[in-house]
Design a protein around this motif. Structure first.
Motif, PDB file in Angstrom:
ATOM      1  N   ARG A 168       0.885  -1.177   0.000  1.00 52.77           N
ATOM      2  CA  ARG A 168       0.000   0.000   0.000  1.00 52.77           C
ATOM      3  C   ARG A 168       0.916   1.219   0.000  1.00 52.77           C
ATOM      4  NH1 ARG A 168      -5.276  -0.498   1.307  1.00 52.77           N
ATOM      5  NH2 ARG A 168      -5.325   1.476   2.445  1.00 52.77           N
ATOM      6  N   PHE A 169       1.203   1.706  -1.208  1.00 50.10           N
ATOM      7  CA  PHE A 169       2.156   2.801  -1.386  1.00 50.10           C
ATOM      8  C   PHE A 169       1.426   4.132  -1.272  1.00 50.10           C
ATOM      9  CE2 PHE A 169       4.704   5.701  -4.106  1.00 50.10           C
ATOM     10  CZ  PHE A 169       5.904   5.591  -3.420  1.00 50.10           C
ATOM     11  N   MET A 170       2.025   5.067  -0.535  1.00 46.28           N
ATOM     12  CA  MET A 170       1.436   6.394  -0.321  1.00 46.28           C
ATOM     13  C   MET A 170       2.410   7.449  -0.834  1.00 46.28           C
ATOM     14  SD  MET A 170      -0.100   5.736   3.520  1.00 46.28           S
ATOM     15  CE  MET A 170       1.523   5.468   4.239  1.00 46.28           C
ATOM     16  N   THR A 171       1.872   8.566  -1.311  1.00 42.82           N
ATOM     17  CA  THR A 171       2.734   9.572  -1.923  1.00 42.82           C
ATOM     18  C   THR A 171       2.162  10.975  -1.729  1.00 42.82           C
ATOM     19  OG1 THR A 171       3.792  10.242  -4.001  1.00 42.82           O
ATOM     20  CG2 THR A 171       1.571   9.380  -4.157  1.00 42.82           C
ATOM     21  N   VAL A 172       3.024  11.979  -1.949  1.00 43.18           N
ATOM     22  CA  VAL A 172       2.543  13.363  -1.991  1.00 43.18           C
ATOM     23  C   VAL A 172       1.917  13.620  -3.357  1.00 43.18           C
ATOM     24  CG1 VAL A 172       4.107  14.339  -0.268  1.00 43.18           C
ATOM     25  CG2 VAL A 172       4.903  14.054  -2.615  1.00 43.18           C
ATOM     26  N   ASP A 173       1.123  14.685  -3.457  1.00 44.54           N
ATOM     27  CA  ASP A 173       0.398  14.935  -4.699  1.00 44.54           C
ATOM     28  C   ASP A 173       1.310  15.476  -5.799  1.00 44.54           C
ATOM     29  OD1 ASP A 173       0.651  17.763  -4.376  1.00 44.54           O
ATOM     30  OD2 ASP A 173      -1.111  17.775  -3.065  1.00 44.54           O
ATOM     31  N   LYS A 174       0.763  15.625  -6.976  1.00 42.05           N
ATOM     32  CA  LYS A 174       1.556  15.974  -8.154  1.00 42.05           C
ATOM     33  C   LYS A 174       2.051  17.415  -8.159  1.00 42.05           C
ATOM     34  CE  LYS A 174      -0.516  12.498 -11.172  1.00 42.05           C
ATOM     35  NZ  LYS A 174      -1.274  12.239 -12.424  1.00 42.05           N
ATOM     36  N   ASP A 175       1.535  18.245  -7.256  1.00 40.83           N
ATOM     37  CA  ASP A 175       2.033  19.617  -7.152  1.00 40.83           C
ATOM     38  C   ASP A 175       3.307  19.706  -6.326  1.00 40.83           C
ATOM     39  OD1 ASP A 175       0.027  20.752  -8.686  1.00 40.83           O
ATOM     40  OD2 ASP A 175      -1.320  20.999  -6.976  1.00 40.83           O
ATOM     41  N   ALA A 217      -2.007   4.268  -2.879  1.00 41.33           N
ATOM     42  CA  ALA A 217      -3.263   4.035  -2.178  1.00 41.33           C
ATOM     43  C   ALA A 217      -3.753   5.312  -1.511  1.00 41.33           C
ATOM     44  CB  ALA A 217      -3.073   2.926  -1.145  1.00 41.33           C
ATOM     45  N   PHE A 218      -2.812   6.168  -1.083  1.00 39.89           N
ATOM     46  CA  PHE A 218      -3.144   7.448  -0.455  1.00 39.89           C
ATOM     47  C   PHE A 218      -2.286   8.530  -1.093  1.00 39.89           C
ATOM     48  CE2 PHE A 218      -4.296   4.409   2.840  1.00 39.89           C
ATOM     49  CZ  PHE A 218      -5.518   4.883   3.282  1.00 39.89           C
ATOM     50  N   GLU A 219      -2.856   9.725  -1.236  1.00 42.06           N
ATOM     51  CA  GLU A 219      -2.128  10.863  -1.781  1.00 42.06           C
ATOM     52  C   GLU A 219      -2.391  12.069  -0.887  1.00 42.06           C
ATOM     53  OE1 GLU A 219      -2.658  13.225  -5.839  1.00 42.06           O
ATOM     54  OE2 GLU A 219      -1.816  11.234  -6.187  1.00 42.06           O
ATOM     55  N   VAL A 220      -1.308  12.711  -0.413  1.00 43.70           N
ATOM     56  CA  VAL A 220      -1.447  13.834   0.517  1.00 43.70           C
ATOM     57  C   VAL A 220      -0.637  15.024   0.004  1.00 43.70           C
ATOM     58  CG1 VAL A 220      -1.807  12.267   2.461  1.00 43.70           C
ATOM     59  CG2 VAL A 220       0.497  13.088   1.942  1.00 43.70           C
ATOM     60  N   LEU A 268       2.547  12.106   5.251  1.00 44.44           N
ATOM     61  CA  LEU A 268       2.889  10.738   4.849  1.00 44.44           C
ATOM     62  C   LEU A 268       3.464   9.962   6.018  1.00 44.44           C
ATOM     63  CD1 LEU A 268       4.625  10.884   1.328  1.00 44.44           C
ATOM     64  CD2 LEU A 268       2.387   9.952   1.906  1.00 44.44           C
ATOM     65  N   LEU A 269       4.382  10.582   6.752  1.00 44.57           N
ATOM     66  CA  LEU A 269       5.014   9.894   7.869  1.00 44.57           C
ATOM     67  C   LEU A 269       3.986   9.539   8.939  1.00 44.57           C
ATOM     68  CD1 LEU A 269       8.359  11.893   8.225  1.00 44.57           C
ATOM     69  CD2 LEU A 269       7.942   9.733   7.044  1.00 44.57           C
ATOM     70  N   LEU A 280      -0.754   2.488   7.803  1.00 43.92           N
ATOM     71  CA  LEU A 280      -1.604   2.491   6.613  1.00 43.92           C
ATOM     72  C   LEU A 280      -0.860   2.140   5.334  1.00 43.92           C
ATOM     73  CD1 LEU A 280      -3.751   5.662   7.370  1.00 43.92           C
ATOM     74  CD2 LEU A 280      -4.415   3.265   7.603  1.00 43.92           C
ATOM     75  N   GLY A 281       0.453   2.070   5.378  1.00 48.29           N
ATOM     76  CA  GLY A 281       1.213   1.726   4.179  1.00 48.29           C
ATOM     77  C   GLY A 281       2.646   2.184   4.274  1.00 48.29           C
ATOM     78  N   VAL A 282       3.321   2.274   3.104  1.00 48.88           N
ATOM     79  CA  VAL A 282       4.717   2.696   3.038  1.00 48.88           C
ATOM     80  C   VAL A 282       4.807   3.914   2.130  1.00 48.88           C
ATOM     81  CG1 VAL A 282       5.514   0.334   3.409  1.00 48.88           C
ATOM     82  CG2 VAL A 282       5.252   1.200   1.057  1.00 48.88           C
ATOM     83  N   ALA A 283       5.903   4.662   2.231  1.00 47.37           N
ATOM     84  CA  ALA A 283       6.036   5.888   1.438  1.00 47.37           C
ATOM     85  C   ALA A 283       7.493   6.168   1.135  1.00 47.37           C
ATOM     86  CB  ALA A 283       5.418   7.077   2.173  1.00 47.37           C
ATOM     87  N   ALA A 284       7.749   6.763  -0.021  1.00 46.88           N
ATOM     88  CA  ALA A 284       9.098   7.214  -0.384  1.00 46.88           C
ATOM     89  C   ALA A 284       9.249   8.663   0.050  1.00 46.88           C
ATOM     90  CB  ALA A 284       9.320   7.084  -1.891  1.00 46.88           C
TER      91      ALA A 284
END
Length: 326
Positions: A195-202, A223-226, A232-233, A240-244
Motif C-alpha cells: 500500500r504505497f502512499m505519496t505526496v500529490d503531483k504539485d 493508495a493514499f495521496e497527501v 505521509l510519515l 496504513l502503508g509505506v512511502a518514499a
C-alpha cells in the motif's frame, strides 16, 4: 619588524589545504577553483620565503615549517573569528528578527537542531520560519519576505544564489514492524504489492520521483495521496502503508516507530541548498544563521549512510537541476 603583507584569504587557503590534505577538497570547501587555490598558496609561500606544503599529483603533506605555521594560523583565525562573532552578535541583537523559508521536510528535523544552537548563541533574536512548499520558499526569498531559504530548487533562477549543502537519497519509510523494515534495501518494483502512499503531483518531491521512475519504466500505484511529506510519515506510523520520502524527513536519531530503508533501481536523490537573493548581502543576524546551517549541512553530508533501521542524513549522487516547483 617585517610587515605582514598577505591577507586573510591566503591564510584560510593554507589552513583548508592542511586540514583536508587535498587541494581538490579544500577548493570545494572554499568555493574556489583549484588553480585559484594554488595561486593563493604560492603567494603565501613567496611572501614567507619558505615552502609550507610538499605536494605531488596524489599527495599533499606539511613541511616542518608548514606544521609550525599551521598552529599559529589556526590560532590567529580562531581569534579573528571570535572577534567577528562578537561584532556580529551586537549587530544581531539590534536586528531582532531573522525570517527563513524552508521546505517542510527540512524544517521538521534538520532545522530545529541548528535553531537550538542559534538561540543559545543569540538569545534575543527572534526567528520566523515559513515552512511551505519549494515554490513558496523560493518566492519568499525573491520577494524579500524571507532573508534566505532552505530548498532543493533554485539552481536555475538568476534572481537567487543557490549554495548546495548536501545531497540525499529518497528512502522507503516503513513501520519498524513491517516485513521490509529489516531489509538492507528495497527495489521500486517490489512495492507493487504494498500500500504505497505519496505526496500529490504539485509537490516538488513527487516530480523528482516521477521523473526518475518514468526513465526506468517502474511505477508504484498509490493508495493514499497527501499534500505534505510529514502527513505521509503520520500515515506510515499509523500502519496504513509505506512511502518514499527524502532521508532528511526522517528523524536524525533512531525513531521508536519509523525506519528508512534505501530505495534502489532507480536511486532517486535531491540536492538541498541555501538560497538567497543575488547581490543582496545578508544582515549580520541572518548571516550568522545562514553560516550555521551551511556548516550543519556539511556535517550531514560527511555522515556515513545508516545501517538498516537508522534514519540519519547521508551522502548521495547529485540530483538533476530542478525547475521552479511547488
Amino acid at each position: 619588524m617585517a610587515r605582514i603583507n598577505f591577507d586573510l584569504q591566503e591564510l584560510q587557503a593554507f589552513v583548508a589545504v592542511a586540514e583536508r590534505s587535498s587541494f581538490r577538497a579544500a577548493a570545494e570547501d572554499l568555493s574556489l577553483s583549484q588553480p585559484a587555490l594554488s595561486r593563493r598558496i604560492e603567494k603565501l609561500e613567496s611572501i614567507l620565503g619558505a615552502r609550507l606544503l610538499d605536494r605531488s599529483t596524489r599527495h599533499v603533506a606539511l613541511t616542518n615549517v608548514g606544521r609550525m605555521f599551521l598552529e599559529h594560523s589556526r590560532a590567529a583565525l580562531d581569534e579573528l573569528e571570535g572577534a567577528v562573532l562578537g561584532v556580529s552578535d551586537l549587530a544581531a541583537r539590534r536586528s531582532g528578527l531573522v525570517t527563513v523559508s524552508c521546505v517542510p521536510s527540512a524544517a521538521y528535523y534538520f532545522l530545529p537542531s541548528v535553531l537550538r544552537e542559534f538561540s543559545a548563541r543569540y538569545p534575543r533574536i527572534r526567528v520566523k520560519v515559513i515552512d511551505e512548499g519549494a515554490n513558496t520558499v523560493l518566492n519568499a526569498v525573491i520577494s524579500g519576505r524571507a532573508d534566505f531559504g532552505i530548498s532543493f530548487i533554485g539552481t536555475q533562477e538568476t534572481e537567487v544564489d543557490f549554495k548546495a549543502i548536501f545531497r540525499e537519497h529518497f528512502v522507503l519509510a516503513v513501520r519498524n514492524d513491517h516485513p521490509l523494515a529489516a531489509r538492507r534495501s528495497v527495489e521500486w518494483e517490489e512495492l507493487a504489492g504494498e500500500r504505497f502512499m505519496t505526496v500529490d503531483k504539485d509537490s516538488g518531491n513527487r516530480l523528482l520521483i516521477d521523473a526518475a521512475l518514468a526513465k526506468s519504466g517502474k511505477r508504484a500505484m498509490s493508495a493514499f495521496e497527501v499534500s505534505h511529506v510529514l502527513t505521509l510519515l503520520g500515515l506510515v506510523e499509523a500502519g496504513l502503508g509505506v512511502a518514499a520520502v527524502p532521508k532528511l524527513a526522517l528523524p536524525l536519531t533512531t525513531h521508536p516507530t519509523l525506519v528508512g530503508v534505501p530505495l534502489l533501481k532507480p536511486r532517486v536523490s535531491r540536492t538541498l541548498g541555501l538560497i538567497a537573493r543575488h547581490g543582496r548581502p545578508l544582515a549580520p543576524a541572518a548571516a550568522a544563521l545562514y553560516d550555521m546551517l551551511r556548516h550543519a549541512g556539511r556535517a550531514a553530508h560527511r555522515s556515513p549512510d545508516p545501517a538498516p533501521g537508522a534514519a540519519t542524513p547521508g551522502t548521495a549522487p547529485a540530483a538533476r537541476p530542478a525547475s521552479r516547483l511547488k
